[in-house]
Write a protein that holds these residues in place. Structure first.
Motif, PDB file in Angstrom:
ATOM      1  N   ASP A 211      53.571  43.650  40.539  1.00 17.54           N
ATOM      2  CA  ASP A 211      52.685  44.551  41.471  1.00 17.54           C
ATOM      3  C   ASP A 211      51.377  44.759  40.786  1.00 17.54           C
ATOM      4  O   ASP A 211      50.372  45.038  41.720  1.00 17.54           O
ATOM      5  N   GLU A 212      51.398  45.128  39.520  1.00 16.80           N
ATOM      6  CA  GLU A 212      50.031  45.243  38.833  1.00 16.80           C
ATOM      7  C   GLU A 212      49.058  44.046  39.043  1.00 16.80           C
ATOM      8  O   GLU A 212      47.959  44.674  38.891  1.00 16.80           O
ATOM      9  N   MET A 213      49.672  42.954  38.827  1.00 16.04           N
ATOM     10  CA  MET A 213      48.824  41.722  38.883  1.00 16.04           C
ATOM     11  C   MET A 213      48.269  41.727  40.427  1.00 16.04           C
ATOM     12  O   MET A 213      46.947  41.631  40.416  1.00 16.04           O
ATOM     13  N   LEU A 214      49.176  41.948  41.366  1.00 11.27           N
ATOM     14  CA  LEU A 214      48.640  41.854  42.726  1.00 11.27           C
ATOM     15  C   LEU A 214      47.561  43.235  43.009  1.00 11.27           C
ATOM     16  O   LEU A 214      46.616  42.644  43.637  1.00 11.27           O
ATOM     17  N   THR A 215      47.477  44.196  42.572  1.00  9.13           N
ATOM     18  CA  THR A 215      46.589  45.192  42.447  1.00  9.13           C
ATOM     19  C   THR A 215      45.266  45.043  41.903  1.00  9.13           C
ATOM     20  O   THR A 215      44.310  45.250  42.290  1.00  9.13           O
ATOM     21  N   LEU A 216      45.419  44.353  40.839  1.00 14.72           N
ATOM     22  CA  LEU A 216      44.395  43.925  39.823  1.00 14.72           C
ATOM     23  C   LEU A 216      43.717  42.827  40.747  1.00 14.72           C
ATOM     24  O   LEU A 216      42.269  42.974  40.965  1.00 14.72           O
ATOM     25  N   GLY A 217      44.042  41.876  41.273  1.00 16.45           N
ATOM     26  CA  GLY A 217      43.540  40.930  42.406  1.00 16.45           C
ATOM     27  C   GLY A 217      42.937  41.710  43.539  1.00 16.45           C
ATOM     28  O   GLY A 217      41.923  41.195  44.010  1.00 16.45           O
ATOM     29  N   GLU A 218      43.518  42.403  44.201  1.00 23.58           N
ATOM     30  CA  GLU A 218      43.154  43.078  45.394  1.00 23.58           C
ATOM     31  C   GLU A 218      42.018  43.950  44.924  1.00 23.58           C
ATOM     32  O   GLU A 218      40.932  43.894  46.038  1.00 23.58           O
ATOM     33  N   ASN A 219      41.879  44.489  43.910  1.00 24.00           N
ATOM     34  CA  ASN A 219      40.736  45.406  43.481  1.00 24.00           C
ATOM     35  C   ASN A 219      39.676  44.513  42.859  1.00 24.00           C
ATOM     36  O   ASN A 219      38.355  45.060  43.049  1.00 24.00           O
ATOM     37  N   ASN A 220      39.643  43.127  42.510  1.00 20.79           N
ATOM     38  CA  ASN A 220      38.806  42.282  42.056  1.00 20.79           C
ATOM     39  C   ASN A 220      38.856  40.844  42.553  1.00 20.79           C
ATOM     40  O   ASN A 220      39.186  40.071  42.017  1.00 20.79           O
ATOM     41  N   PRO A 221      38.594  40.864  44.129  1.00 19.01           N
ATOM     42  CA  PRO A 221      38.544  39.471  44.632  1.00 19.01           C
ATOM     43  C   PRO A 221      37.910  38.421  44.351  1.00 19.01           C
ATOM     44  O   PRO A 221      36.766  38.726  43.893  1.00 19.01           O
ATOM     45  N   HIS A 222      38.396  37.206  44.127  1.00 20.72           N
ATOM     46  CA  HIS A 222      37.586  36.045  44.006  1.00 20.72           C
ATOM     47  C   HIS A 222      37.675  35.200  45.011  1.00 20.72           C
ATOM     48  O   HIS A 222      38.814  34.976  45.213  1.00 20.72           O
ATOM     49  N   ASP A 223      36.568  34.441  45.200  1.00 25.20           N
ATOM     50  CA  ASP A 223      36.721  33.372  46.360  1.00 25.20           C
ATOM     51  C   ASP A 223      37.601  32.347  45.758  1.00 25.20           C
ATOM     52  O   ASP A 223      37.337  31.762  44.748  1.00 25.20           O
ATOM     53  N   PRO A 224      38.724  31.975  46.678  1.00 24.84           N
ATOM     54  CA  PRO A 224      39.549  30.836  46.200  1.00 24.84           C
ATOM     55  C   PRO A 224      38.612  29.297  45.988  1.00 24.84           C
ATOM     56  O   PRO A 224      37.808  29.233  46.708  1.00 24.84           O
ATOM     57  N   GLN A 225      39.046  28.684  45.104  1.00 24.82           N
ATOM     58  CA  GLN A 225      38.771  27.371  44.894  1.00 24.82           C
ATOM     59  C   GLN A 225      39.800  26.591  44.761  1.00 24.82           C
ATOM     60  O   GLN A 225      40.480  26.060  43.945  1.00 24.82           O
ATOM     61  N   PRO A 226      40.217  25.999  46.139  1.00 30.28           N
ATOM     62  CA  PRO A 226      41.546  25.320  46.283  1.00 30.28           C
ATOM     63  C   PRO A 226      41.470  24.047  45.873  1.00 30.28           C
ATOM     64  O   PRO A 226      40.476  23.258  45.321  1.00 30.28           O
ATOM     65  N   CYS A 227      42.922  23.451  45.465  1.00 33.69           N
ATOM     66  CA  CYS A 227      43.041  22.385  44.681  1.00 33.69           C
ATOM     67  C   CYS A 227      42.470  21.189  45.561  1.00 33.69           C
ATOM     68  O   CYS A 227      42.507  21.296  46.790  1.00 33.69           O
TER      69      CYS A 227
END
Length: 661
Positions: A211-227
């Motif tokens: 959950d802490e990982m998800l919160t970190l990502g939600e607060n610091n979003p990056h544009d996806p670079q899909p495979c």
């Protein structure tokens, strides 16, 4: 819309009398009769123009399901399933991937992320999060053992591992001095225990909750670079029964091809569509479940997870009521045995009624008619069908052969289409599959439309392709790129023309289906799907001073190994004298105290030799006569003549398996 441009191969039906076609040429290459021969397209690589990666398949599922339910779970045994929609899962995956970038991982195939967990939503979210940022998933599983984890983590330079519980986190932290690359552990369960926090602090390892990982990502979003299609999706390691684990490099293109071909083979049964539900309990770390989930996501289906204990699987299914039931022979055979045990112990009237209903429905099943709306179902079979939730319309089994009587049983009693698949990790998952409407057991169907298959000569075993017998080879977009950092093993598996040599011996049947009849090397697969190298186990066993020779044996319909053991006569006699046991070597082999001593020795040397649970011998027979060249049980180079030993001791083998519960 691109979604409507489904490959025309998926609209055709298979002629059961001509399930594969032999191409012109000396190699006698077989391809699925679903392939488009008018355009000379002998394999397919995708179903939809806009789906070329696993991740794009998931996005399609979100669209065609109208953002329907995606992943379901039960907090406890008293709760109904709770569901996350496709968009919720996608957002969480983006948060997880963004958190990885925030922690310094590059959005490329150079970043490898470990997942060491039982099936649960967080496994899928982590995997999709890696795909959204072009990273590679490296699944781990328990039977690898600590030595296996250590080897894989160091080989792939894993810096971050996602685990499900404190026990796995603590285990990794306890051997952190052997894992120099590991810097981060993400734990799905929360809160983190004081013990794990203390271990992490001493080891200087960053430990956070999922959950802490998800919160970190939600607060610091990056544009996806899909495979991209040719990018690696996973490096999936084998269990390493003949040495260290080998990491099969699997591409997105390969997974999409395999998913597309399997779907093409079963589409006329219409099991995979928005609203269809499957139960997830087979390990996501293995190719079978992960590939099946890719097919389900592609078509907007819903996946409900079991609670992590196979003992509660039936209860989970009764609450979930899935339409699709993936299985393995060990479980299917066990379920069959349990139900038939109940039938056979019931009253004469109930037993007779069951047998009558079975015979009546068997006629339908033999004609390829699978249904649950007859009086047999309402009066007799409905309670049995309710064990799996009552809604199952399609089953698939793989990883090992299923008993023919169990195959027939599910088709009759449950009224389901059950397909049997054959393949291996090196070709993503499947290479051949029985098709809908098939009623004959004993083969693994025809090639699926993404790959060609052939058999090649194995002269030392007397198998020749001209006689439609030989080593099974596979070629197509689903074949792996090779073993990670292991050119020697890659060259053994892949020839110069791109054919994967499976090590299985197959026979083409007149209707174009494939029957697996032998192994090129002395390796077999147990009912739970684990490969076993008996010669490795024999080497470990004979380290005991009490054991002179050993022959380890297993069957694909059994879940454990048995052994013929020849004791060391001198050492056994010394043990007997010390323990006041008298008699000839024949008498000593029958003595219970001697058997107990051998059993203790087996346990000790197996543990000392780091044998996995599935490698250990469950039962044995003590035999006084040594294997020799003279009695035909050893080769001139003093190796076990496995076929001859098996034939000599078949009665003992049967007796041992009758005693293994």
């Amino acid at each position: 819309m691109a979604d409507e441009k489904i490959n025309p191969s998926a609209r055709k039906k298979v002629d059961l009398d001509r399930q594969s076609i032999v191409l012109d040429g000396d190699e006698r290459i077989h391809v699925s009769s679903l392939c488009d021969f008018g355009n000379k397209e002998y394999t397919i690589s995708k179903l939809y123009d806009d789906v070329t990666t696993y991740y794009e398949g998931f996005l399609r599922g979100e669209r065609v399901s109208n953002d329907g339910p995606c992943l379901g779970y039960r907090p406890d045994g008293d709760s109904p399933y709770k569901w996350m929609s496709y968009s919720q899962v996608r957002r969480k995956a983006h948060y997880f991937g963004s958190a990885l970038v925030e922690k310094g991982f590059t959005a490329t195939n150079d970043s490898m992320i470990g997942i060491f967990s039982q099936n649960r939503p967080e496994w899928v979210i982590s995997d999709l999060g890696c795909m959204a940022f072009s990273m590679v998933t490296v699944p781990l599983y328990s039977t690898l053992g600590p030595k296996g984890y250590e080897y894989i983590i160091n080989l792939t330079d894993i810096k971050l591992i996602v685990v499900d519980d404190m026990e796995k986190a603590s285990s990794l932290l306890s051997q952190i001095d052997k894992l120099p690359t590991l810097k981060h552990i993400v734990i799905m369960d929360s809160p983190i225990s004081d013990e794990v926090n203390d271990q992490a602090r001493k080891a200087n390892i960053a430990v956070v909750t999922f959950d802490e990982m998800l919160t970190l990502g939600e607060n610091n979003p990056h544009d996806p670079q899909p495979c991209k299609p040719d990018d690696l999706a996973l490096i999936r390691f084998t269990s390493g029964t003949t040495g260290v684990p080998k990491g099969a490099m699997t591409t997105h293109k390969g997974i999409v091809a395999n998913v597309s071909a399997i779907y093409s083979s079963i589409i006329r049964f219409h099991s995979c569509a928005p609203g269809s539900v499957s139960i997830s309990y087979l390990p996501l770390a293995h190719a079978y479940e992960h590939t099946l989930d890719g097919m389900l996501f592609l078509h907007g289906c819903s996946i409900g997870f079991f609670r992590g204990d196979v003992k509660t699987l039936v209860n989970d299914m009764q609450v979930l009521k899935p339409d699709i039931f993936p299985s393995v022979p060990r479980l299917a055979n066990k379920l069959y045995d349990k139900i038939m045990g109940g039938v056979n112990s019931s009253s004469f009237i109930k037993r007779s009624l069951f047998n009558l209903a079975y015979r009546l429905k068997l006629g339908d099943a033999m004609r390829g008619i699978f249904r649950r709306d007859t009086w047999c179902d309402y009066l007799v079979f409905s309670k049995v069908q309710a064990l799996l939730g009552g809604n199952v319309t399609w089953m698939i089994t793989g990883s090992a052969p299923i008993a023919p009587e169990a195959l027939e049983f599910f088709r009759v009693v449950f009224g389901v289409q059950i397909c049997e698949a054959y393949g291996q990790t090196e070709c993503v998952a499947g290479a051949a599959c029985t098709v809908p409407g098939e009623t004959v057991a004993g083969h693994v169907g025809c090639p699926i439309p993404c790959n060609m298959m052939k058999v090649v000569d194995v002269p030392e075993m007397g198998y020749y392709a001209a006689n439609d017998k030989g080593e099974v080879c596979v070629k197509g977009p689903n074949v792996f790129k090779g073993y990670y950092k292991n050119k020697e093993k890659t060259d053994e598996a892949l020839d110069a023309d791109g054919w994967l040599h499976t090590g299985d011996i197959g026979q083409w049947l007149p209707n174009g289906t494939l029957k697996i009849i032998d192994r090129k090397k002395h390796i077999y697969k147990l009912a739970q799907g684990e490969y076993v190298a008996p010669e490795k186990i024999e080497t470990v066993i004979t380290r005991s001073g009490l054991i002179a020779q050993a022959f380890v044996y297993g069957e694909s319909l059994k879940s454990s190994n048995v052994a013929i053991i020849v004791p060391d006569e001198d050492q056994i006699q010394k043990y007997a004298d010390a323990n006041h046991i008298s008699g000839s070597i024949e008498d000593l082999c029958k003595n219970q105290k001697i058997r107990d001593a051998i059993r203790t020795e087996l346990s000790n040397v197996s543990n000392a030799g780091n044998l996995c649970g599935f490698e250990k011998v469950r039962e044995f027979s003590l035999q006084p006569e040594q294997f020799s060249i003279e009695n035909g049980l050893l080769t001139p180079t003093m190796k076990n003549k496995r076929v001859a030993i098996k034939e000599r001791y078949q009665a003992e083998i049967d007796d041992m398996y009758s005693r293994v519960q």
